[in-house]
Scaffold this active site. Structure first.
Site, short mmCIF file in Angstrom:
data_model
loop_
_atom_site.label_atom_id
_atom_site.label_comp_id
_atom_site.label_asym_id
_atom_site.label_seq_id
_atom_site.Cartn_x
_atom_site.Cartn_y
_atom_site.Cartn_z
N LYS A 165 1.21 4.00 -3.20
CA LYS A 165 0.86 5.15 -3.20
C LYS A 165 1.96 6.10 -3.44
CE LYS A 165 -3.64 4.90 -2.23
NZ LYS A 165 -4.73 5.49 -2.46
N TYR A 183 0.89 -1.32 0.07
CA TYR A 183 0.16 -0.07 0.03
C TYR A 183 0.94 1.19 -0.04
CZ TYR A 183 -3.66 3.39 1.68
OH TYR A 183 -4.41 4.30 1.78
N SER A 216 -13.90 1.27 13.15
CA SER A 216 -15.14 0.43 12.86
C SER A 216 -15.06 -0.95 13.62
CB SER A 216 -15.22 -0.08 11.33
OG SER A 216 -13.86 0.16 10.77
N ASN A 217 -13.86 -1.25 14.04
CA ASN A 217 -13.66 -2.36 15.05
C ASN A 217 -14.38 -2.08 16.34
OD1 ASN A 217 -12.52 -4.33 13.45
ND2 ASN A 217 -10.66 -4.43 14.51
N THR A 265 -0.53 3.13 23.10
CA THR A 265 0.05 4.16 23.32
C THR A 265 0.09 5.01 22.15
OG1 THR A 265 2.02 3.38 23.41
CG2 THR A 265 1.07 3.75 25.39
P1 NAD Z 1 -12.67 1.96 0.49
O1 NAD Z 1 -12.07 0.83 0.56
O2 NAD Z 1 -13.98 2.15 1.01
O3 NAD Z 1 -13.01 2.62 -1.09
C1 NAD Z 1 -11.92 2.15 -1.98
C2 NAD Z 1 -12.90 1.81 -3.22
O4 NAD Z 1 -11.99 1.48 -4.15
C3 NAD Z 1 -13.68 0.74 -2.90
O5 NAD Z 1 -15.05 0.97 -3.25
C4 NAD Z 1 -13.12 -0.66 -3.77
O6 NAD Z 1 -14.08 -1.32 -4.16
C5 NAD Z 1 -12.58 0.32 -4.99
N1 NAD Z 1 -11.34 -0.46 -5.58
C6 NAD Z 1 -10.27 -1.14 -5.01
N2 NAD Z 1 -9.44 -1.67 -6.16
C7 NAD Z 1 -10.14 -1.24 -7.36
C8 NAD Z 1 -9.76 -1.58 -8.65
N3 NAD Z 1 -8.61 -2.09 -8.93
N4 NAD Z 1 -10.58 -1.08 -9.78
C9 NAD Z 1 -11.71 -0.40 -9.30
N5 NAD Z 1 -11.86 -0.19 -7.99
C10 NAD Z 1 -11.28 -0.68 -6.87
O7 NAD Z 1 -11.78 3.08 1.17
P2 NAD Z 1 -11.67 4.63 1.53
O8 NAD Z 1 -11.60 4.87 3.06
O9 NAD Z 1 -13.09 5.16 0.73
O10 NAD Z 1 -10.68 5.08 0.66
C11 NAD Z 1 -10.42 6.08 -0.73
C12 NAD Z 1 -9.33 6.34 -1.17
O11 NAD Z 1 -8.62 7.10 -0.13
C13 NAD Z 1 -8.31 5.13 -1.05
O12 NAD Z 1 -7.62 5.44 -2.49
C14 NAD Z 1 -7.41 5.29 -0.02
O13 NAD Z 1 -5.99 4.69 -0.11
C15 NAD Z 1 -7.43 6.95 0.04
N6 NAD Z 1 -7.18 6.77 1.74
C16 NAD Z 1 -8.32 6.70 2.38
C17 NAD Z 1 -7.97 6.96 3.96
C18 NAD Z 1 -9.11 6.89 4.93
O14 NAD Z 1 -8.68 6.98 6.24
N7 NAD Z 1 -10.30 6.53 4.51
C19 NAD Z 1 -6.55 7.46 4.40
C20 NAD Z 1 -5.82 7.60 3.34
C21 NAD Z 1 -6.03 7.37 2.16
N1 UDP Z 2 -6.04 -0.85 16.01
C1 UDP Z 2 -6.26 -1.61 17.31
N2 UDP Z 2 -7.30 -2.46 17.21
C2 UDP Z 2 -8.16 -2.88 16.17
C3 UDP Z 2 -7.84 -2.12 15.07
C4 UDP Z 2 -6.59 -1.37 14.96
O1 UDP Z 2 -5.55 -1.13 18.39
O2 UDP Z 2 -9.13 -3.50 16.56
C5 UDP Z 2 -4.82 0.02 16.12
C6 UDP Z 2 -3.78 -0.36 14.86
O3 UDP Z 2 -2.83 -1.22 15.31
C7 UDP Z 2 -3.27 1.12 14.58
C8 UDP Z 2 -4.37 1.98 14.76
O4 UDP Z 2 -5.37 1.30 15.60
O5 UDP Z 2 -2.34 1.44 15.44
C9 UDP Z 2 -5.05 2.54 13.56
O6 UDP Z 2 -5.16 1.10 12.88
P1 UDP Z 2 -6.09 1.38 11.31
O7 UDP Z 2 -6.17 -0.10 10.88
O8 UDP Z 2 -7.52 2.06 11.74
O9 UDP Z 2 -5.32 2.32 10.40
P2 UDP Z 2 -3.82 2.72 10.26
O10 UDP Z 2 -3.73 3.84 10.68
O11 UDP Z 2 -2.75 1.80 11.10
O12 UDP Z 2 -3.74 2.36 8.75
#
Ligand code: NAD
Ligand code: UDP
Length: 323
Positions: free
Chosen positions: A150, A146, A190-191, A209
């Site tokens: 990115k 990932y 979500s968890n 922490t």
């Molecule tokens: P999400 O998993 O809900 O959304 C990703 C979407 O992309 C899903 O609908 C999935 O089905 C689709 N997808 C995955 N692979 C694909 C492919 N090969 N072709 C077409 N569609 C595909 O996640 P999200 O949290 O909505 O994240 C959206 C974007 O934002 C992602 O690129 C993610 O890396 C970035 N992002 C999100 C967060 C966050 O905290 N939510 C943080 C940093 C970056």
């Molecule tokens: N984490 C946790 N319990 C859970 C899921 C995640 O303690 O059930 C912790 C995880 O180890 C990380 C932080 O929560 O330190 C955020 O995790 P997440 O998977 O949401 O996203 P990340 O920022 O690590 O990509």
């Protein structure tokens, strides 16, 4: 305002579906492209009848030919459990997805906004993280598919910009949460909410922490649209996130308080390469976009908890495999 033809890849996902909703409300002609790897059609079902909304099932690792003015490139699994499910596919999605989107942008002179991530900073030695920090990513670890995917996508955007004059924007998104997160995505919010509502143990990984900064999805989507609409000289990368920093234990306690749950907090092993701290420096976003998150964690969590209370978990497949 000029109405535009806008493609949102990953448009059925958690952030993508809100972005599509917002753009449809603004009157734009919106194309949502998704392969539903980590999402389901129900996220955009309410938009299907709208004359300015279209849904395409497509995998972004394969070329696609469309005529658009703007592209928000969000297609990529985002939760650690999702992106590690098939790490090679995750890397392909970031890299080949970016190449396909940039090729389309070059052909139709569209503007591309890349949803990058705070993960480009890895386990950061600088705190909070400014955009100038180059990061500390383990290129051979479990998160690399990932993080490095990115990072490579950012490189591709910059090279298409320098060599082919593609109009680009890069936003680095920090942890974002809200209604429509996949309830089984394994992300911390979500968890914890799902566990608290079910009266199950709250699973803190490590000693709790480690810190994260959580941004509510409405604030984030607002920042993305501002960045897309900003002057063409502002290409980024620019951090988007909420600078409020919390330990994972504080988050667990807040979820217990807001749900009124009597679940117990338990500790489980810390996953490999789990960043110890993360907080965005949003000075640039404040100055250049006039953007700043407005929703405090307590308020955003309450809205998210309300949503989790009313969904039917049997409509979601744990752990969302691509079967
Ligand atoms: P999400 O998993 O809900 O959304 C990703 C979407 O992309 C899903 O609908 C999935 O089905 C689709 N997808 C995955 N692979 C694909 C492919 N090969 N072709 C077409 N569609 C595909 O996640 P999200 O949290 O909505 O994240 C959206 C974007 O934002 C992602 O690129 C993610 O890396 C970035 N992002 C999100 C967060 C966050 O905290 N939510 C943080 C940093 C970056
Ligand atoms: N984490 C946790 N319990 C859970 C899921 C995640 O303690 O059930 C912790 C995880 O180890 C990380 C932080 O929560 O330190 C955020 O995790 P997440 O998977 O949401 O996203 P990340 O920022 O690590 O990509």
């Amino acid at each position: 305002m000029t109405l535009k033809r806008i493609l949102v890849t990953g448009g059925a996902g958690f952030l993508g579906s809100h972005l599509c909703e917002r753009l449809v409300e603004h009157g734009h002609d919106v194309i949502c492209l998704d392969n539903f790897f980590t999402s389901q059609k129900s996220n955009v079902a309410h938009l299907l009848g709208r004359p300015n909304f279209e849904l395409i099932r497509h995998d972004i690792t394969l070329p696609v030919f469309l005529e658009v003015d703007e592209i928000y490139n969000l297609a990529c699994p985002a939760a650690p459990g999702h992106y590690q499910f098939n790490p090679i596919k995750t890397m392909k999605t970031s890299v080949m997805g970016a190449i396909n989107v940039l090729g389309m942008a070059k052909r139709c002179r569209a503007k591309v906004l890349q949803a990058s991530t705070s993960e480009v900073y890895g386990d950061p030695e600088i705190h909070p993280q400014p955009e100038s920090y180059r990061g500390a990513v383990n290129p051979i670890g479990l998160r690399a598919c990932y993080d490095e995917g990115k990072r490579a996508a950012e490189t591709l955007l910059m090279d298409y910009h320098r060599h082919n004059h593609v109009n680009i924007r890069i936003v680095r998104i920090f942890n974002t949460y809200g209604p429509r997160m996949h309830p089984f995505d394994g992300r911390v919010i979500s968890n914890f909410i799902r566990q608290a509502l079910a009266g199950e143990d709250i699973t803190i990984f490590g000693d709790g922490t480690q810190t994260r900064s959580f941004c509510y999805r409405d604030d984030l989507v607002d920042g993305m649209i501002r960045m897309m609409d900003a002057p063409d000289t502002l290409i980024g990368p620019i951090n988007l996130g909420n600078p409020g920093e919390f330990t994972i234990r504080q988050l667990a306690e807040l979820v217990l308080e807001l749900t009124g749950s009597s679940s117990k907090i338990i500790e489980q092993p810390l996953p490999a390469d789990d960043p110890t701290q993360r907080q965005p420096d949003i000075t640039l976003a404040r100055k250049q976009l006039g953007w700043e998150p407005e929703v405090p964690l307590r308020e955003g969590l309450s809205k998210t908890i309300d949503w989790f209370r009313q969904i039917d978990l049997s409509h979601y497949r744990p752990p969302t495999p691509n079967w």
